[in-house]
Scaffold this active site. Sequence first.
Site, PDB file in Angstrom:
ATOM      1  N   GLU A 181       4.019 -12.443 -35.211  1.00 51.37           N
ATOM      2  CA  GLU A 181       4.025 -11.416 -36.266  1.00 51.37           C
ATOM      3  C   GLU A 181       3.551 -11.949 -37.612  1.00 51.37           C
ATOM      4  O   GLU A 181       4.260 -11.866 -38.628  1.00 51.37           O
ATOM      5  CB  GLU A 181       5.428 -10.802 -36.406  1.00 51.37           C
ATOM      6  CG  GLU A 181       5.850 -10.089 -35.146  1.00 51.37           C
ATOM      7  CD  GLU A 181       7.134  -9.263 -35.276  1.00 51.37           C
ATOM      8  OE1 GLU A 181       7.295  -8.315 -34.508  1.00 51.37           O
ATOM      9  OE2 GLU A 181       7.968  -9.555 -36.146  1.00 51.37           O
ATOM     10  N   GLU A 378       6.063  -7.406 -27.357  1.00 51.85           N
ATOM     11  CA  GLU A 378       7.419  -6.997 -27.735  1.00 51.85           C
ATOM     12  C   GLU A 378       7.482  -5.485 -27.812  1.00 51.85           C
ATOM     13  O   GLU A 378       6.577  -4.856 -28.375  1.00 51.85           O
ATOM     14  CB  GLU A 378       7.825  -7.548 -29.112  1.00 51.85           C
ATOM     15  CG  GLU A 378       8.125  -9.014 -29.140  1.00 51.85           C
ATOM     16  CD  GLU A 378       8.624  -9.479 -30.496  1.00 51.85           C
ATOM     17  OE1 GLU A 378       9.332  -8.717 -31.185  1.00 51.85           O
ATOM     18  OE2 GLU A 378       8.286 -10.614 -30.862  1.00 51.85           O
TER      19      GLU A 378
HETATM   20  C1  BG6 Z   1      10.330  -8.810 -33.931  1.00 56.54           C
HETATM   21  C2  BG6 Z   1      10.518 -10.290 -33.827  1.00 56.54           C
HETATM   22  O1  BG6 Z   1      10.115  -8.499 -35.262  1.00 56.54           O
HETATM   23  O2  BG6 Z   1      11.347  -7.959 -33.580  1.00 56.54           O
HETATM   24  C3  BG6 Z   1      11.712 -10.732 -33.015  1.00 56.54           C
HETATM   25  O3  BG6 Z   1       9.365 -10.933 -33.372  1.00 56.54           O
HETATM   26  C4  BG6 Z   1      12.859  -9.774 -33.257  1.00 56.54           C
HETATM   27  O4  BG6 Z   1      12.001 -12.064 -33.337  1.00 56.54           O
HETATM   28  C5  BG6 Z   1      12.441  -8.392 -32.786  1.00 56.54           C
HETATM   29  O5  BG6 Z   1      14.048 -10.165 -32.682  1.00 56.54           O
HETATM   30  C6  BG6 Z   1      13.509  -7.339 -32.869  1.00 56.54           C
HETATM   31  O6  BG6 Z   1      14.047  -7.321 -34.154  1.00 56.54           O
HETATM   32  P1  BG6 Z   1      15.591  -7.432 -34.428  1.00 56.54           P
HETATM   33  O7  BG6 Z   1      15.690  -7.522 -35.872  1.00 56.54           O
HETATM   34  O8  BG6 Z   1      16.180  -6.209 -33.846  1.00 56.54           O
HETATM   35  O9  BG6 Z   1      16.040  -8.668 -33.719  1.00 56.54           O
END
Ligand code: BG6
Length: 479
Positions: A181, A378
């Site tokens: 990211e 993701e």
């Molecule tokens: C992304 C990141 O922004 O979202 C992860 O690459 C992160 O590291 C994921 O865990 C989900 O976000 P959060 O804040 O719910 O853990």
Amino acid sequence: MSKFPKNFLWGGATAANQLEGAYDRDGKGLSVADVMPGGKIRMQVLSSEAFDWSLDLEKYTYPNHRGIDHYDRYKEDIALFAEMGFKCYRFSIAWTRIFPKGDETKPNEAGLKFYDDLIDECLKYDIEPVVTISHYEMPLHLAKEYGGWKNRQLIDFYERFAKVVLERYQAKVKYWMTFNEINSAFHFPALSQGMVKSTGGGEFKNIVQAWHNQFVASSKAVKIGHGLNPNLQIGCMIIYATTYSIDANPINQLATMVQNQEFNFFCTDVQVRGEYPAFTKRMLGERGITWNDLDITDEDLALLKEHTVDYIGFSYYMSSAINETNPDSEEVGGNLLGGVRNPFLEASEWGWQIDPEGLRIALNELYNRYQKPLFIVENGLGAIDQVPAEGIIEDDYRIDYLRCHIEAMGEAVADGVDLMGYTPWGCIDLVSASTGEMSKRYGFVYVDLDDEGNGTLNRSKKKSFEWYKEVIATNGEKL
Ligand code: BG6
């Protein structure tokens, strides 16, 4: 007939600092993630003027220190991924296991050995490892003593780290990403650039300089990787948030265009096309910066042009909406970025607006702009799971979220998008990046651990586990 290609990479994704734990074992140094307190105050602390990267064990808890103890339980975890039929597993290498402070010349063999074992465990089950070289966990020493990525010396340190891991694992790992990211620094440079307000993270000039240094470092990694093995696929990785104008007012449409260019496309334009986009000078100018304020050499620009990425990895959780004409619009939360409430969408318990159609739009927007293979590395729903007295956790809300997003992916493939794979976030429950909570869960596998650190750490399958297993077995046919 499945809409997805035969060798589609179904899997799951994690990051070292959010699950490994063992933060000080076997020679590992402290990373920026290791000094981020847990709980809802996490962002508040990190965003304050005063925060200077210090560790305060008296005042705060640090859930990342223990993670979910994947360091000791990775065999059990990978066996569960194999049971779901994972074709790939995305994880990151903790920089501080390999170079504890970041500026050493010799790597830590114990750290390298851990990833040898982890990779071998994946390969035992024919799970293709997908490695993020740096995922929000740069050495703390580089943030404190060198001021983070705005310092050009970091290029050399990263290059050394990337070279060591690429050389060591290239025969076993085909898919790589250089930075997680990378565009998140737009709103929050602490995680990816190692800069907080007290060390210059509040100034856009520093953020752009840090990006430039990261772009150069990323191109160097691409160069090294392709030099070692031309079959390696090395990607960039961004947060993509499909962005809508709240209405047809041209003022809002224009603000949306600018937001899209700057947030969604600036970094990818450089990493995929190898050039700074035409809007760069204006983007800088509007923030009082000129091109000449930045340290960018002709050699850097030649390197960026020559060593572009092979594919685009991106995270997609939610979309964003812009309302420039009404400053009183209700703001909503989001994945390190905000926006206004979109009346057509429901939101997660953390205020992230759920939008599967937005994923189809994202895939088309990215593919039509770059014509490069895309990898959704993701996606998922952070939710509170209730553990029943008997039986398994019935996480139908998670299944619904994932089903709609996979449907949207299928439509995008039918639109002609070249999509390589899909790795839902936090395939096993882990520590949240934004809040440091355990209760914000994404997994198919439940981990018995609460926000205060209580629990057995036992793993158990949620309802979504069997569901995802069938999705993979039918190559996305049965949802
Ligand atoms: C992304 C990141 O922004 O979202 C992860 O690459 C992160 O590291 C994921 O865990 C989900 O976000 P959060 O804040 O719910 O853990």
